[in-house]
Each structure stands twice: as structure tokens, then as C-alpha cells.
Design a protein around this motif. Structure first.
Motif, PDB file in Angstrom:
ATOM      1  N   SER A   1      36.071  32.099  42.713  1.00  0.00           N
ATOM      2  CA  SER A   1      38.162  31.830  42.799  1.00  0.00           C
ATOM      3  C   SER A   1      37.863  30.903  44.562  1.00  0.00           C
ATOM      4  O   SER A   1      39.014  30.352  44.797  1.00  0.00           O
ATOM      5  CB  SER A   1      38.101  33.299  43.435  1.00  0.00           C
ATOM      6  OG  SER A   1      37.429  33.693  44.827  1.00  0.00           O
ATOM      7  N   GLY A   2      37.285  30.519  45.365  1.00  0.00           N
ATOM      8  CA  GLY A   2      36.838  30.046  46.942  1.00  0.00           C
ATOM      9  C   GLY A   2      38.034  30.598  47.093  1.00  0.00           C
ATOM     10  O   GLY A   2      37.776  29.672  48.365  1.00  0.00           O
ATOM     11  N   ILE A   3      38.536  32.062  47.543  1.00  0.00           N
ATOM     12  CA  ILE A   3      38.993  32.490  48.449  1.00  0.00           C
ATOM     13  C   ILE A   3      38.461  33.497  49.334  1.00  0.00           C
ATOM     14  O   ILE A   3      37.708  34.137  48.563  1.00  0.00           O
ATOM     15  CB  ILE A   3      40.568  33.599  47.241  1.00  0.00           C
ATOM     16  CG1 ILE A   3      41.535  32.316  47.160  1.00  0.00           C
ATOM     17  CG2 ILE A   3      40.837  34.409  48.544  1.00  0.00           C
ATOM     18  CD1 ILE A   3      43.301  32.972  46.117  1.00  0.00           C
ATOM     19  N   GLN A   4      38.777  33.528  50.564  1.00  0.00           N
ATOM     20  CA  GLN A   4      37.680  34.488  51.248  1.00  0.00           C
ATOM     21  C   GLN A   4      38.994  36.116  50.831  1.00  0.00           C
ATOM     22  O   GLN A   4      39.845  35.816  51.541  1.00  0.00           O
ATOM     23  CB  GLN A   4      38.128  33.904  52.174  1.00  0.00           C
ATOM     24  CG  GLN A   4      37.207  35.330  53.977  1.00  0.00           C
ATOM     25  CD  GLN A   4      36.955  34.415  54.648  1.00  0.00           C
ATOM     26  OE1 GLN A   4      37.375  33.064  54.826  1.00  0.00           O
ATOM     27  NE2 GLN A   4      37.270  34.644  55.922  1.00  0.00           N
ATOM     28  N   TRP A   5      37.935  36.628  50.412  1.00  0.00           N
ATOM     29  CA  TRP A   5      39.220  38.490  51.011  1.00  0.00           C
ATOM     30  C   TRP A   5      39.026  38.583  51.645  1.00  0.00           C
ATOM     31  O   TRP A   5      37.830  39.169  52.377  1.00  0.00           O
ATOM     32  CB  TRP A   5      37.990  38.848  49.167  1.00  0.00           C
ATOM     33  CG  TRP A   5      38.613  38.318  48.568  1.00  0.00           C
ATOM     34  CD1 TRP A   5      37.384  37.129  47.560  1.00  0.00           C
ATOM     35  CD2 TRP A   5      39.997  37.706  47.578  1.00  0.00           C
ATOM     36  NE1 TRP A   5      37.527  36.681  46.649  1.00  0.00           N
ATOM     37  CE2 TRP A   5      39.737  36.870  46.415  1.00  0.00           C
ATOM     38  CE3 TRP A   5      41.030  37.838  47.308  1.00  0.00           C
ATOM     39  CZ2 TRP A   5      40.252  36.217  44.826  1.00  0.00           C
ATOM     40  CZ3 TRP A   5      41.928  37.424  46.783  1.00  0.00           C
ATOM     41  CH2 TRP A   5      41.758  36.876  45.700  1.00  0.00           C
ATOM     42  N   PRO A   6      39.744  39.809  52.220  1.00  0.00           N
ATOM     43  CA  PRO A   6      41.239  40.389  51.344  1.00  0.00           C
ATOM     44  C   PRO A   6      41.854  38.758  51.606  1.00  0.00           C
ATOM     45  O   PRO A   6      42.206  38.715  53.025  1.00  0.00           O
ATOM     46  CB  PRO A   6      41.213  41.441  52.115  1.00  0.00           C
ATOM     47  CG  PRO A   6      40.992  41.508  53.287  1.00  0.00           C
ATOM     48  CD  PRO A   6      39.229  40.843  53.194  1.00  0.00           C
ATOM     49  N   TYR A   7      42.944  38.902  50.749  1.00  0.00           N
ATOM     50  CA  TYR A   7      44.230  38.859  50.999  1.00  0.00           C
ATOM     51  C   TYR A   7      45.178  38.715  51.921  1.00  0.00           C
ATOM     52  O   TYR A   7      45.685  39.627  52.083  1.00  0.00           O
ATOM     53  CB  TYR A   7      45.056  38.138  49.328  1.00  0.00           C
ATOM     54  CG  TYR A   7      46.281  37.139  49.492  1.00  0.00           C
ATOM     55  CD1 TYR A   7      45.821  36.324  48.767  1.00  0.00           C
ATOM     56  CD2 TYR A   7      47.378  37.479  50.247  1.00  0.00           C
ATOM     57  CE1 TYR A   7      46.774  34.735  48.301  1.00  0.00           C
ATOM     58  CE2 TYR A   7      48.524  36.003  49.885  1.00  0.00           C
ATOM     59  CZ  TYR A   7      48.052  34.775  49.309  1.00  0.00           C
ATOM     60  OH  TYR A   7      48.876  34.137  48.671  1.00  0.00           O
ATOM     61  N   VAL A   8      45.405  37.200  53.239  1.00  0.00           N
ATOM     62  CA  VAL A   8      45.978  37.932  54.148  1.00  0.00           C
ATOM     63  C   VAL A   8      48.118  37.083  54.322  1.00  0.00           C
ATOM     64  O   VAL A   8      46.882  35.744  53.895  1.00  0.00           O
ATOM     65  CB  VAL A   8      45.298  38.209  54.851  1.00  0.00           C
ATOM     66  CG1 VAL A   8      43.967  38.813  55.151  1.00  0.00           C
ATOM     67  CG2 VAL A   8      44.538  36.268  55.497  1.00  0.00           C
ATOM     68  N   GLU A   9      49.008  37.580  54.797  1.00  0.00           N
ATOM     69  CA  GLU A   9      49.669  36.971  54.816  1.00  0.00           C
ATOM     70  C   GLU A   9      50.405  36.763  56.363  1.00  0.00           C
ATOM     71  O   GLU A   9      50.177  37.678  56.410  1.00  0.00           O
ATOM     72  CB  GLU A   9      50.936  36.798  54.071  1.00  0.00           C
ATOM     73  CG  GLU A   9      50.800  35.598  52.663  1.00  0.00           C
ATOM     74  CD  GLU A   9      51.807  34.531  53.503  1.00  0.00           C
ATOM     75  OE1 GLU A   9      51.570  33.816  54.778  1.00  0.00           O
ATOM     76  OE2 GLU A   9      50.882  33.202  52.473  1.00  0.00           O
ATOM     77  N   GLY A  10      51.854  36.376  56.965  1.00  0.00           N
ATOM     78  CA  GLY A  10      52.026  36.603  58.040  1.00  0.00           C
ATOM     79  C   GLY A  10      53.421  36.081  58.362  1.00  0.00           C
ATOM     80  O   GLY A  10      53.961  35.046  57.399  1.00  0.00           O
ATOM     81  N   LEU A  11      53.957  36.571  59.381  1.00  0.00           N
ATOM     82  CA  LEU A  11      55.244  36.046  59.477  1.00  0.00           C
ATOM     83  C   LEU A  11      55.434  36.550  61.096  1.00  0.00           C
ATOM     84  O   LEU A  11      55.350  37.010  61.268  1.00  0.00           O
ATOM     85  CB  LEU A  11      56.471  36.731  58.526  1.00  0.00           C
ATOM     86  CG  LEU A  11      56.260  37.284  56.871  1.00  0.00           C
ATOM     87  CD1 LEU A  11      57.452  38.155  57.221  1.00  0.00           C
ATOM     88  CD2 LEU A  11      57.040  35.774  56.540  1.00  0.00           C
ATOM     89  N   ARG A  12      56.484  34.887  61.400  1.00  0.00           N
ATOM     90  CA  ARG A  12      56.673  35.889  62.852  1.00  0.00           C
ATOM     91  C   ARG A  12      57.661  36.762  62.491  1.00  0.00           C
ATOM     92  O   ARG A  12      58.514  36.589  61.612  1.00  0.00           O
ATOM     93  CB  ARG A  12      57.732  34.495  63.241  1.00  0.00           C
ATOM     94  CG  ARG A  12      56.846  33.179  63.683  1.00  0.00           C
ATOM     95  CD  ARG A  12      57.913  31.880  64.533  1.00  0.00           C
ATOM     96  NE  ARG A  12      59.705  32.249  63.807  1.00  0.00           N
ATOM     97  CZ  ARG A  12      60.476  30.322  63.767  1.00  0.00           C
ATOM     98  NH1 ARG A  12      59.609  29.722  64.073  1.00  0.00           N
ATOM     99  NH2 ARG A  12      61.711  30.932  63.512  1.00  0.00           N
ATOM    100  N   LEU A  13      57.425  37.132  63.697  1.00  0.00           N
ATOM    101  CA  LEU A  13      58.251  38.567  63.917  1.00  0.00           C
ATOM    102  C   LEU A  13      60.265  38.364  63.105  1.00  0.00           C
ATOM    103  O   LEU A  13      60.429  38.757  62.604  1.00  0.00           O
ATOM    104  CB  LEU A  13      58.680  39.307  64.767  1.00  0.00           C
ATOM    105  CG  LEU A  13      59.058  40.488  64.591  1.00  0.00           C
ATOM    106  CD1 LEU A  13      58.614  41.792  64.830  1.00  0.00           C
ATOM    107  CD2 LEU A  13      59.207  41.183  66.678  1.00  0.00           C
ATOM    108  N   ASP A  14      60.735  37.215  64.087  1.00  0.00           N
ATOM    109  CA  ASP A  14      61.974  37.211  63.816  1.00  0.00           C
ATOM    110  C   ASP A  14      62.412  36.665  62.384  1.00  0.00           C
ATOM    111  O   ASP A  14      63.324  37.631  61.675  1.00  0.00           O
ATOM    112  CB  ASP A  14      62.528  36.542  64.474  1.00  0.00           C
ATOM    113  CG  ASP A  14      61.890  34.643  64.369  1.00  0.00           C
ATOM    114  OD1 ASP A  14      60.944  34.589  63.813  1.00  0.00           O
ATOM    115  OD2 ASP A  14      62.706  33.414  64.971  1.00  0.00           O
ATOM    116  N   GLU A  15      61.109  36.382  61.806  1.00  0.00           N
ATOM    117  CA  GLU A  15      61.008  36.014  60.168  1.00  0.00           C
ATOM    118  C   GLU A  15      61.101  37.571  59.462  1.00  0.00           C
ATOM    119  O   GLU A  15      62.436  37.640  58.471  1.00  0.00           O
ATOM    120  CB  GLU A  15      60.104  35.329  59.227  1.00  0.00           C
ATOM    121  CG  GLU A  15      60.626  34.157  60.285  1.00  0.00           C
ATOM    122  CD  GLU A  15      59.383  32.582  59.308  1.00  0.00           C
ATOM    123  OE1 GLU A  15      59.558  31.992  58.968  1.00  0.00           O
ATOM    124  OE2 GLU A  15      58.054  33.531  59.445  1.00  0.00           O
ATOM    125  N   ALA A  16      60.404  38.336  59.521  1.00  0.00           N
ATOM    126  CA  ALA A  16      60.491  40.144  59.000  1.00  0.00           C
ATOM    127  C   ALA A  16      61.464  40.369  59.437  1.00  0.00           C
ATOM    128  O   ALA A  16      61.685  41.399  58.821  1.00  0.00           O
ATOM    129  CB  ALA A  16      58.862  40.569  59.972  1.00  0.00           C
TER     130      ALA A  16
END
Length: 347
Positions: free
Chosen positions: A212-227
Motif C-alpha cells: 500500500s505504501g501508506i503509513q497507517w493509521p490514516y490521519v488528516e487535519g484542518l485548521r481550527l477555523d476550517e473545522a
């Protein structure tokens, strides 16, 4: 290209408010479009894929009006009791349910578009816990019911744009991410929100793959104002029923102005942080996938153009190409978040 150079007007988005009409938008979609069993089964070459699925998963795809019997009753009841969003505008006709549930990227279950539907049938989403931690005053470990209980569910029809230049229109059922974050009382140090997907290679065969080439677990993020933007949704259902496993059950994010990989699936942790968190695709290929990942027809992927997209369903003779809109058509709602930023640098 900076936001200040964008056109002044962006099309209104989301869904059209219906006064004096209690019928939800997903309920008035034509049945031939909403279910579309025959076309789906033809696409499965006589049902070969459905035959390979666990019984309940195959039944759900070939009969999408059915609910997954393994989903908890309280969740099914909450989704059924959803209300229409009080937003306005048109996003187009919803994508057929069969396309939205069989054409997915969910690498935890494999890299093929049909892999999530084929291999997620036995995935257990009940019970489910979500940890909320970091720069919050009221963190902890919560059941899915705890997470949902204070939030009435709404249906939002949103455009969904994949970085691979295909798109859908999906009626999601969920609630405001901003309302969820407020419950846990972010501290003054909170500047970003990080998300994490379940890591369970026994249930998610893609995580067990050496290729897969992915480093698990899958992670994501946002700036607080975007969230905190009203368009950011926590989703637990689609098309008027609880969220299918292959679409990120039981809890996923939906950020309609960003490319689809930002809308992380099967969330088990939400962390508020002072520093920008790592994100899976940015770690894997930073030249191709930025932290912001806003839909932008003027910033191409290094290997293909982003100026156009294929709106599903498509075929060889009807690819259904259309021009990509800045912020996926949600500029009125989100452009102010990026005022003064160079969107070619902060892609």
C-alpha cells in the motif's frame, strides 16, 4: 492564484429549502435514479462482484433501500428522523446510490474502486468509540451514541470531488463539526484539529498489505477555523439510511470544498493541537498532496489536469465531463478562510 484575484461571485450551494413540504430531498429523487438496480448489476458483469460479497453486504448494494441489520437501532432511527438542511442553492441531481457505494477510495480495504464494497461487508462498526483529546477542557473516550446524542441530524446534498478528477453529488446525513468541537471546549492553544482512522489490519485487509505504501493509521487535519465552518460535517448516513461500511461507517468527515481524501473515514480519534498535524497523503507525496487540498481548477496535480472532472455516472460514450469550480462551487462559504493566501503555494 490568491483569493483576492478570484471572481467576486460564486454559485450558491448545498440544497434548496422547501417551505411547507416535509418530504426530504433524497425521498423525492426519482426511483430509477435513486436505486437503479439494473444498471448497477449490468456493471458488475452479471453480478459477479455482488456474488462475492458477504450476504448482507451484497443485499444492501443490490437493494439499497434496505438497511444494514447489523447497524444499531438507535442509529437507524436517528438517521430516519433527520431534518432537511436550512440552506439554499442547487448542486445537481444526486448520483445513483449504486455508484456512490461501489465506486470508492478507501485504501484500508484495498486500492481498487470496488474493493471497499467487496471487502468491508464484515467490518464491525458497533460498538464504536471515539477519543477526543489534546487542547480541550472536556476530552475523553466516547461511544458513538454519546457523540451523536446532543446533535439533531440534518440531510445535506453536497458535491464531492475526488483529486482523481471524478465527482459525485451525495445526500449526506450528519451534523456540524463545529458544534461537536464546541462541546469539548477547545483551549486557547488549539489551532488545528487532527483526525485518525481505525487501525485494525484483521478487519481492514488494505492495512495488512505490504504494497500500500501508506503509513497507517490514516490521519488528516484542518485548521481550527476550517473545522468551524458550517460546511464541515460529521456524517453518519447517506441517502436516508445509515452510512455503509465502504463509505466510512460509522463516522466520517465531509468537507465538500476540499478533495475527497480530506474527508477521513471511520474516525476513532479527534485531537486538537497547537501545531499543524501530519496528514497521510502529504506524508506520502508532499509534491502532489498539500495540507489544504482545496479544489482548485488552476492548480493541476503533477500528473493530470484539475480543470475538468467526470461527474458519475459515466460511460465510454458519455464521460460526462464538466468544468471544475473553484472550491468545488462553495466559494461564497469558504473563500474568506484563505484571504491573502497564495493558493498555488498553499495547495
Amino acid at each position: 492564484m490568491s483569493v483576492k484575484n478570484l471572481p467576486k461571485a460564486f454559485p450558491k450551494t448545498l440544497i434548496k429549502t422547501r417551505k411547507n413540504n416535509p418530504i426530504l430531498s433524497s425521498e423525492i429523487t426519482p426511483e430509477s435514479v435513486y436505486l437503479d438496480r439494473r444498471r448497477f448489476m449490468a456493471g458488475l458483469a452479471g453480478g459477479a462482484l455482488a456474488a462475492g460479497l458477504p450476504g448482507s453486504a451484497a443485499a444492501l448494494i443490490t437493494n439499497p433501500a434496505a438497511e444494514d441489520p447489523r447497524k444499531p437501532d438507535w442509529l437507524k432511527q436517528a438517521v430516519a428522523a433527520r431534518v432537511d438542511s436550512n440552506t439554499s442553492g442547487e448542486v445537481g441531481q444526486p448520483t445513483p446510490y449504486s455508484d456512490a457505494t461501489r465506486y470508492n477510495n478507501f485504501y484500508e480495504f484495498g486500492t481498487g474502486k470496488g474493493d471497499p464494497a467487496e471487502y468491508s461487508g464484515a467490518f464491525k462498526t458497533d460498538p464504536w468509540k471515539v477519543v477526543v483529546d489534546g487542547e480541550v477542557a472536556r476530552g475523553g473516550s466516547f461511544t458513538l451514541e454519546d457523540i451523536l446524542k446532543p446533535h439533531p441530524l440534518e440531510e445535506h446534498i453536497c458535491r464531492f470531488r475526488c483529486v482523481e478528477a471524478w465527482s459525485m453529488v451525495v445526500p449526506w446525513v450528519g451534523f456540524s463539526l463545529a458544534d461537536l468541537i464546541k462541546r469539548f471546549e477547545p483551549t486557547s492553544k488549539a489551532k488545528y484539529v487532527a483526525f485518525e482512522t481505525l487501525y485494525d489490519p484483521k478487519q481492514m485487509p488494505g492495512q495488512a498489505s505490504r504494497f500500500s505504501g501508506i503509513q497507517w493509521p490514516y490521519v488528516e487535519g484542518l485548521r481550527l477555523d476550517e473545522a468551524m465552518n458550517p460546511l464541515a460535517l460529521m456524517v453518519v448516513g447517506m441517502y436516508g439510511r445509515s452510512l455503509p461500511n465502504q463509505n466510512g461507517a460509522p463516522l466520517r468527515l465531509m468537507l465538500p470544498w476540499k478533495y475527497g481524501y480530506k474527508s477521513i473515514k471511520s474516525i476513532v480519534r479527534i485531537t486538537l493541537t497547537e501545531k499543524q498535524p501530519p496528514t497521510t497523503w502529504n506524508l506520502l507525496a508532499p509534491r502532489e498532496y498539500g495540507f489544504y487540498s482545496n479544489v482548485n481548477p488552476n492548480v493541476d496535480h503533477p500528473r493530470w489536469s484539475q480543470s475538468r472532472e467526470r461527474r458519475l455516472p459515466t460511460s465510454l460514450f458519455d464521460p460526462n465531463w464538466r468544468d471544475t469550480e473553484m472550491f468545488n462551487g462553495y466559494g461564497d462559504e469558504v473563500a474568506a478562510l484563505y484571504k491573502g493566501m497564495d493558493l498555488q503555494k498553499y495547495f
